[in-house]
Design a protein around this motif. Sequence first.
Motif, short mmCIF file in Angstrom:
data_model
loop_
_atom_site.label_atom_id
_atom_site.label_comp_id
_atom_site.label_asym_id
_atom_site.label_seq_id
_atom_site.Cartn_x
_atom_site.Cartn_y
_atom_site.Cartn_z
N LEU A 1 0.85 -1.19 0.00
CA LEU A 1 0.00 0.00 0.00
C LEU A 1 0.89 1.24 0.00
CD1 LEU A 1 -2.54 -1.13 2.72
CD2 LEU A 1 -2.85 -1.16 0.26
N THR A 2 0.70 2.09 -0.97
CA THR A 2 1.51 3.30 -1.02
C THR A 2 0.85 4.45 -0.26
OG1 THR A 2 0.49 3.87 -3.13
CG2 THR A 2 2.59 2.69 -3.19
N ASP A 3 -0.45 4.62 -0.42
CA ASP A 3 -1.17 5.67 0.29
C ASP A 3 -1.96 5.04 1.42
OD1 ASP A 3 -0.24 7.56 -1.50
OD2 ASP A 3 -1.91 7.22 -2.87
N GLN A 4 -1.55 5.32 2.65
CA GLN A 4 -2.25 4.75 3.80
C GLN A 4 -3.23 5.77 4.34
OE1 GLN A 4 0.53 3.44 6.69
NE2 GLN A 4 1.28 1.74 5.45
N HIS B 1 -5.03 6.98 7.38
CA HIS B 1 -4.89 6.85 8.82
C HIS B 1 -6.24 6.78 9.53
CE1 HIS B 1 -0.58 7.20 8.74
NE2 HIS B 1 -0.67 8.27 7.97
N ASN B 2 -7.30 7.06 8.83
CA ASN B 2 -8.63 6.95 9.44
C ASN B 2 -9.20 5.54 9.33
OD1 ASN B 2 -8.62 9.67 10.13
ND2 ASN B 2 -9.37 10.25 8.10
N ASP B 3 -8.63 4.72 8.50
CA ASP B 3 -9.11 3.35 8.32
C ASP B 3 -8.56 2.48 9.45
OD1 ASP B 3 -10.14 1.01 7.43
OD2 ASP B 3 -9.02 0.94 5.55
N ARG B 4 -9.41 2.05 10.38
CA ARG B 4 -8.98 1.32 11.57
C ARG B 4 -8.58 -0.12 11.26
NH1 ARG B 4 -8.74 3.37 16.22
NH2 ARG B 4 -9.46 1.56 17.36
N ARG B 5 -8.90 -0.60 10.05
CA ARG B 5 -8.51 -1.96 9.69
C ARG B 5 -7.01 -2.06 9.43
NH1 ARG B 5 -11.68 -3.00 4.53
NH2 ARG B 5 -11.00 -0.87 4.26
N LEU B 6 -6.42 -0.99 8.89
CA LEU B 6 -5.02 -1.03 8.50
C LEU B 6 -4.10 -0.21 9.39
CD1 LEU B 6 -5.59 -0.61 4.69
CD2 LEU B 6 -5.24 -2.73 5.94
N PHE B 7 -4.63 0.80 10.05
CA PHE B 7 -3.81 1.70 10.84
C PHE B 7 -4.20 1.57 12.31
CE2 PHE B 7 -2.78 5.87 12.66
CZ PHE B 7 -1.43 5.90 12.36
N HIS B 8 -3.26 1.07 13.11
CA HIS B 8 -3.51 0.90 14.55
C HIS B 8 -2.64 1.90 15.29
CE1 HIS B 8 -5.63 -2.77 13.58
NE2 HIS B 8 -4.60 -3.13 12.84
N ASN B 9 -3.26 2.98 15.68
CA ASN B 9 -2.54 4.04 16.35
C ASN B 9 -2.21 3.62 17.78
OD1 ASN B 9 -1.35 6.46 16.75
ND2 ASN B 9 -3.24 7.66 16.83
N ARG B 10 -1.13 4.21 18.32
CA ARG B 10 -0.76 3.92 19.70
C ARG B 10 -1.78 4.51 20.64
NH1 ARG B 10 5.35 5.23 21.36
NH2 ARG B 10 5.12 4.10 23.28
N GLN B 11 -2.24 3.70 21.57
CA GLN B 11 -3.22 4.19 22.54
C GLN B 11 -2.65 4.06 23.94
OE1 GLN B 11 -6.87 2.14 21.88
NE2 GLN B 11 -7.06 2.87 19.79
N LYS B 12 -2.97 5.03 24.77
CA LYS B 12 -2.48 5.02 26.15
C LYS B 12 -3.60 4.55 27.07
CE LYS B 12 0.66 8.84 25.38
NZ LYS B 12 1.04 10.20 25.75
N THR B 13 -3.20 3.71 28.01
CA THR B 13 -4.17 3.27 29.02
C THR B 13 -4.19 4.28 30.16
OG1 THR B 13 -2.49 1.97 30.15
CG2 THR B 13 -3.76 0.85 28.44
N GLU B 14 -5.11 4.07 31.11
CA GLU B 14 -5.23 4.99 32.24
C GLU B 14 -3.98 4.96 33.12
OE1 GLU B 14 -7.61 7.22 32.92
OE2 GLU B 14 -8.41 6.69 30.95
N ILE B 15 -3.40 3.79 33.27
CA ILE B 15 -2.21 3.67 34.12
C ILE B 15 -1.05 4.47 33.52
CG2 ILE B 15 -0.50 2.03 35.01
CD1 ILE B 15 -2.75 -0.03 35.07
N VAL B 16 -0.88 4.39 32.20
CA VAL B 16 0.20 5.12 31.54
C VAL B 16 -0.02 6.62 31.67
CG1 VAL B 16 1.28 5.58 29.31
CG2 VAL B 16 0.69 3.24 29.95
#
Length: 127
Positions: A90-93, A95-110
């Motif tokens: 894939l050349t153009d990703q 970032h809104n497509d949740r199937r291919l782009f998994h953004n870093r998420q912070k938990t409450e503890i972090v």
Amino acid sequence: MVHQNAILVETIRKENRTQKLFTNFSINPFTQSYALTGKVNSIHDALMEAGEEDETMKRAIAQSRAPPTRKYIRPQTESQEIGWISQPLLTDQDHNDRRLFHNRQKTEIVKIKEKEWELNPAGSSRK
């Protein structure tokens, strides 16, 4: 003696069948060649200094130094199969497509620990 001679004749006949005589010799382009000084008063060296270059040799050397993906269409060994196609699919990703782009998420503890480190950077123990 007769049997040994018959075995020798058969061996020579088999060797002659499988051997090929090569008369077209060239420099191995896969080994690095070093520049050596020529003979004194040599006509050939004088011509080489004038700028004469062998185009086929230049192409052979350039091809020998090329990476395997440019030399060959397909991998030559099983080890080359890994990483042979190195371009991303894939050349153009999007970032809104949740199937291919998994953004870093912070938990409450972090989030709590980050706030603690911001307020007291020297006193808190980072574990």
